[in-house]
Write a protein that holds these residues in place. Structure first.
Motif, short mmCIF file in Angstrom:
data_model
loop_
_atom_site.label_atom_id
_atom_site.label_comp_id
_atom_site.label_asym_id
_atom_site.label_seq_id
_atom_site.Cartn_x
_atom_site.Cartn_y
_atom_site.Cartn_z
N ALA A 268 72.16 28.80 88.01
CA ALA A 268 71.18 29.83 88.35
C ALA A 268 69.77 29.25 88.41
CB ALA A 268 71.25 30.97 87.34
N LEU A 269 69.44 28.37 87.47
CA LEU A 269 68.11 27.78 87.43
C LEU A 269 67.78 27.08 88.74
CD1 LEU A 269 65.54 26.82 85.90
CD2 LEU A 269 66.88 24.84 85.15
N THR A 270 68.66 26.21 89.20
CA THR A 270 68.36 25.41 90.39
C THR A 270 68.29 26.27 91.65
OG1 THR A 270 70.72 24.85 90.57
CG2 THR A 270 69.31 23.28 89.44
N VAL A 271 69.19 27.24 91.79
CA VAL A 271 69.18 28.05 93.00
C VAL A 271 68.01 29.02 93.01
CG1 VAL A 271 70.65 29.99 92.26
CG2 VAL A 271 70.73 29.21 94.64
N LEU A 272 67.58 29.49 91.85
CA LEU A 272 66.42 30.38 91.79
C LEU A 272 65.12 29.63 92.04
CD1 LEU A 272 67.54 32.71 88.89
CD2 LEU A 272 66.70 33.50 91.10
N ILE A 273 65.02 28.41 91.55
CA ILE A 273 63.84 27.60 91.86
C ILE A 273 63.74 27.43 93.37
CG2 ILE A 273 62.87 25.27 91.74
CD1 ILE A 273 63.95 25.11 88.87
N ARG A 274 64.87 27.10 93.99
CA ARG A 274 64.86 26.78 95.44
C ARG A 274 64.63 28.02 96.30
NH1 ARG A 274 68.97 23.34 95.33
NH2 ARG A 274 67.30 21.96 94.62
N ASN A 275 65.18 29.14 95.90
CA ASN A 275 65.19 30.31 96.79
C ASN A 275 64.36 31.49 96.30
OD1 ASN A 275 67.03 29.29 98.80
ND2 ASN A 275 68.63 29.45 97.26
N TYR A 276 63.74 31.35 95.12
CA TYR A 276 63.02 32.51 94.59
C TYR A 276 61.66 32.13 94.00
CZ TYR A 276 62.24 36.87 92.00
OH TYR A 276 61.71 38.04 91.52
N PHE A 277 61.66 31.22 93.04
CA PHE A 277 60.40 30.86 92.40
C PHE A 277 59.50 30.02 93.31
CE2 PHE A 277 63.15 31.04 88.38
CZ PHE A 277 62.83 32.37 88.16
N GLU A 278 60.09 29.17 94.16
CA GLU A 278 59.31 28.37 95.09
C GLU A 278 59.28 29.10 96.42
OE1 GLU A 278 57.32 26.31 97.34
OE2 GLU A 278 59.38 26.08 98.07
N THR A 279 58.08 29.45 96.91
CA THR A 279 57.97 30.39 98.03
C THR A 279 57.42 29.78 99.31
OG1 THR A 279 55.78 31.07 97.24
CG2 THR A 279 57.68 32.35 96.47
N SER A 280 57.28 28.46 99.40
CA SER A 280 56.76 27.86 100.63
C SER A 280 57.76 27.99 101.76
CB SER A 280 56.44 26.37 100.39
OG SER A 280 57.64 25.63 100.28
N ASP A 281 57.30 27.77 102.98
CA ASP A 281 58.19 27.83 104.15
C ASP A 281 58.49 26.44 104.70
OD1 ASP A 281 55.71 27.24 105.12
OD2 ASP A 281 55.63 28.85 106.61
N GLU A 288 58.64 17.69 101.85
CA GLU A 288 57.65 18.69 101.43
C GLU A 288 58.27 19.75 100.53
OE1 GLU A 288 56.46 16.47 104.89
OE2 GLU A 288 58.24 17.74 104.56
N LYS A 289 59.49 20.18 100.87
CA LYS A 289 60.17 21.18 100.04
C LYS A 289 60.53 20.57 98.68
CE LYS A 289 62.42 25.17 99.46
NZ LYS A 289 61.73 26.46 99.34
N PHE A 290 60.94 19.32 98.67
CA PHE A 290 61.26 18.62 97.42
C PHE A 290 60.04 18.63 96.49
CE2 PHE A 290 61.25 14.99 94.66
CZ PHE A 290 62.57 14.79 94.27
N LEU A 291 58.89 18.25 97.02
CA LEU A 291 57.68 18.17 96.19
C LEU A 291 57.25 19.55 95.70
CD1 LEU A 291 55.67 15.51 98.23
CD2 LEU A 291 56.75 15.21 95.98
N ALA A 292 57.46 20.57 96.52
CA ALA A 292 57.10 21.92 96.11
C ALA A 292 57.99 22.38 94.97
CB ALA A 292 57.22 22.87 97.30
N GLU A 293 59.29 22.10 95.04
CA GLU A 293 60.20 22.47 93.95
C GLU A 293 59.88 21.67 92.69
OE1 GLU A 293 64.40 22.79 94.58
OE2 GLU A 293 64.14 23.18 96.72
N LYS A 294 59.60 20.39 92.86
CA LYS A 294 59.28 19.56 91.70
C LYS A 294 58.03 20.07 90.99
CE LYS A 294 58.37 14.76 90.36
NZ LYS A 294 58.05 13.39 90.85
N ALA A 295 57.05 20.52 91.76
CA ALA A 295 55.82 21.06 91.16
C ALA A 295 56.12 22.30 90.32
CB ALA A 295 54.81 21.39 92.26
#
Length: 513
Positions: A268-281, A288-295
């Motif tokens: 749940a943690l990983t999928v929510l970070i990718r699809n919910y907590f991180e909101t960039s397009d 770019e998406k990797f760095l946004a999730e890592k942040a």
């Protein structure tokens, strides 16, 4: 000392086999107090073939791959004794096996120094002993409540949510009644199950299963959730409210490091970070998406959760193609080196080393096995991707993986024709369309339907689809998928943005020399 103890248990099991007496289980259990940091499994079976295929998976282990954890195994007659690696806190374990006629499965919470006594009888696997009620809970839950895997997305995401919520309520109700009926008072067990059910519910909301209906397939999974939303809500005035869909979930719900021993928490943690907590397009699985999730991970979580989440981030992104292109291989190598410096004693070092080994062997060109994969033309001719490449030189190439049953694939083909034609003329881009359909007839029918949008010459069916050498080498786990190669046939980007993202796609093409 450990080997001596294990051999003592073997002797006892031999005696148990000879005497056919279940009273010896207690003798085996008495040895448990001299075992330290190990979990012992002792079992009997009326289906002896099952012993040949038995596994114990530690779903909460340090390994990101949940590999088989058995360290010792002895089979004597109709009995077996196994040992798994040490655990220092309750862990989610899965005992599985199979034979020609049956599949066996028992999921349970194993604690340090446990002895698990089980029996395979009459095509069922059950756990025995004083904690049997706790250990058999998950099997009882599977037998008594609906399963998420049998709850597919059917074309309406809110109707899907309603069914997921209903399953969750039934699971919670069953758990509460189970605890009361069996007089279970273990606080650690109750907390473990309650939180695991909650995390599983969150995960399922964002990873709906797939259902086939005739010629249609509703796409699903963590990579397709927003494709579903776009398909359902793209032409509607009403907007989709993700917060309303997920419910009252915050990052604070995932800050308890002690929950890292729950597989459902990690998922749940990983999928929510990718699809919910991180909101960039940013494009999925891009740098770019990797760095946004890592942040998000570094800003919000403490060291232990960071250690897991970043290792998982690197592993998932590599599996989806990051690092297998000219633009990203050095980037991912650097991220792994940074991870090693930040977590020199990480539990996930082995996974990071394996990825580095793969990256160091990657030459930015398609392997011979991929180039030699058999393709079928619309006219019934068989040829290879290498032969297609050899027909023309000094062209940028875009390989588009698609299928007749994939609505987003077809949508991309239809709405980007003018853009693709423009790149073909202005940037000398050659488009190659590779279908991974299993049904040749359906591919030909859909190709005919789309003939005004596709280059007839460059349409092919990949023999064995995603399971072909080409599919395996390029990690074709989802579609639509776009791979860009330069004029030297080097992979520039293994997971390019969709052509409908005109600006980003054109920028990549313009940068190729």
């Amino acid at each position: 000392m450990r080997k001596i103890i294990f051999n003592i248990v073997i002797v006892i099991v031999v005696f148990s086999c000879n005497s056919k007496s279940n009273s010896n289980y207690q003798k085996i259990k008495d040895i448990d107090n001299v075992k330290k940091g190990k979990v012992l499994f002792i079992g009997k079976a009326d289906d002896l073939e099952a012993f040949n295929h038995i596994n114990v998976m530690n779903w909460s282990s340090a390994s990101l791959n949940h590999t088989n954890s058995i360290t010792d195994k002895k089979v004597i007659g109709d009995s077996i004794v196994m040992e798994i690696d040490s655990i220092i806190e309750p862990q989610q374990l899965l005992l599985t096996s199979w034979s020609k006629d049956s599949n066996y499965r028992a999921e349970f919470i194993g604690k340090p120094n446990d002895t698990i006594i089980f029996e395979i009888k009459n095509k069922r696997l059950r756990i025995k002993g004083e904690k049997a009620d706790e250990h058999n809970f998950y099997s009882s839950l599977r037998d008594s409540t609906p399963r998420y895997i049998h709850n597919p997305y059917k074309g309406s995401i809110m109707e899907y949510k309603s069914r997921v919520d209903s399953i969750y309520r039934k699971q919670v109700d069953f758990f509460n009644k189970y605890v009361k009926r069996h007089n279970i008072t273990s606080k650690s067990f109750i907390d473990f199950v309650e939180s695991s059910l909650k995390y599983s519910h969150m995960y399922q909301l964002l990873t709906p299963n797939t259902e086939k209906r005739g010629d249609s397939v509703y796409l699903s999974g963590p990579d397709e959730f927003f494709t579903i939303i776009q398909k359902e809500y793209g032409s509607k005035e009403r907007l989709f409210d993700l917060k309303d869909y997920i419910g009252d979930v915050t990052i604070d719900d995932f800050k308890d490091e002690s929950h890292l021993n729950r597989l459902s928490f990690k998922s749940a943690l990983t999928v929510l970070i990718r699809n919910y907590f991180e909101t960039s397009d940013h494009p999925s699985y891009s740098k770019e998406k990797f760095l946004a999730e890592k942040a998000i991970i570094e800003y919000n979580f403490d060291e232990k959760i960071q250690e897991y989440a970043i290792a998982s981030l690197i592993t998932v992104y590599h599996d989806r193609g990051l690092g297998h292109s000219k633009q990203s291989v050095s980037f991912l190598k650097n991220e792994i080196h940074q991870y090693g410096k930040q977590y020199p004693d990480s539990e996930y070092t082995k996974e990071m080393e394996d990825i580095l080994l793969d990256l160091n062997s990657f030459e930015l060109k398609l392997p011979e096995s991929a180039l030699n994969t058999k393709l079928l033309s619309k006219y019934g001719d068989t040829l290879t991707l290498g032969e297609i490449f050899n027909r023309s030189n000094k062209r940028i190439r875009v390989v588009n993986f698609w299928a007749s049953w994939c609505p987003p694939c077809i949508s991309e083909i239809q709405k980007t024709k003018d853009f693709r034609d423009k790149l073909s003329v202005e940037n000398n881009v050659e488009w190659i369309y590779l279908s991974i359909d299993e049904d040749e007839k359906k591919w030909l029918e859909k190709s005919k339907e789309l003939e005004s949008y596709l280059n007839v010459r460059n349409q092919y069916l990949v023999m064995n689809g995603s399971k072909s050498p080409l599919g395996r080498d390029l990690k074709i786990h989802w579609i639509p998928r776009y791979i860009i190669l330069n004029k030297q046939n080097q992979i520039v980007l293994n997971n390019a943005p969709h052509p409908s993202d005109n600006v980003a796609f054109k920028k990549i093409i313009d940068s190729i020399k």
